[in-house]
Motif scaffolding. Structure first.
Motif: not given
Length: 188
Positions: A14, A32, A132, A135-141
Motif C-alpha cells: 500500500q 494491497s 491503491w 482505490h482508497k480515494k474512490t472506493g472503486d474496485f
C-alpha cells in the motif's frame, strides 16, 4: 518435483519505502493484494488484505515456496499480519537471493524474464501504489482489480522463470553491456 506442492508467491504494498521512512520499515508498508499459484491446486489465488492469515497457512503448508526477493521483502511486509514466522516455517527458494550468491549482484525479475523467456513485466510497483491510492480515494474496485492482475502476472513470470531454470539448468539475464549472459542453476 512431481507430486510436490510448489507455491509461487508475490504481493503488492500500500505504501512505498519513502512513505514509511525507508527499507528498515518494511513492516509498515501494508499489503494491497497478494497472489499465489499452487501446483497442487493448478490455479492462482488472490488474497485481499483481510485474508493474510489464509495466505500464511497456504505458504506454511507448501512443500516449497518460490519467489523473487520474497525472503527479504515480501515476508517482512507480511509478518505483521500473521502468526507464523514465515522464513522459519517455510521451505523456500528465493531465486533472486540464490542468483545474487552466484553472481555477486542483484538482478531484477524483469531482466531475467526478458532474457530467458522473451517477455517482461507489464507494469511496475509504482503503478500498483498509484492504483491503491485511487482505490482508497474512490472506493472503486477497478484499481484493485488492476493490482491483482499485475501481481498475478508477476507470479506467472516467477513461475515461468523457475520452470525455465528447471528445464534448462540455467537462466539468462541482461548484462550491463547490453548483451545477454547466462548463469547455471540447480534448483531440482
Amino acid at each position: 518435483m512431481a507430486g510436490k506442492n510448489i507455491v509461487y508467491f508475490d504481493l503488492e504494498t500500500q505504501r512505498s519505502f519513502g512513505d514509511v521512512g525507508g527499507f528498515a520499515n518494511k513492516d509498515k508498508m501494508g499489503i494491497s493484494v497478494a497472489v499465489t499459484y499452487s501446483t497442487a491446486r493448478g490455479t492462482y489465488e488472490i488474497y485481499p488484505e483481510n485474508e493474510m492469515d489464509r495466505l500464511g497457512e497456504e505458504l506454511v503448508r507448501a512443500d516449497l515456496v518460490v519467489g523473487w526477493n520474497h525472503i527479504q521483502f515480501d515476508y517482512p511486509v507480511l509478518q505483521p499480519y500473521i502468526f507464523h514466522t514465515l522464513a522459519d516455517q517455510t521451505i523456500n527458494l528465493d531465486m533472486m537471493l540464490d542468483l545474487e550468491t552466484k553472481l555477486g549482484f542483484r538482478l531484477k525479475l524483469d531482466s531475467v524474464a526478458s532474457a530467458s523467456l522473451g517477455t517482461g513485466k507489464t507494469a511496475d510497483g509504482l503503478d500498483a501504489l498509484r492504483w491503491w491510492q485511487e482505490h482508497k480515494k474512490t472506493g472503486d474496485f477497478a484499481p484493485l482489480r488492476k493490482i491483482a492482475e499485475y501481481c498475478a502476472y508477476d507470479v506467472k513470470v516467477t513461475k515461468c522463470v523457475h520452470e525455465y531454470a528447471l528445464e534448462h539448468g540455467l537462466l539468462k539475464y541482461d548484462d550491463r553491456n547490453g548483451g545477454i549472459a547466462e548463469v547455471e542453476v540447480n534448483w531440482t
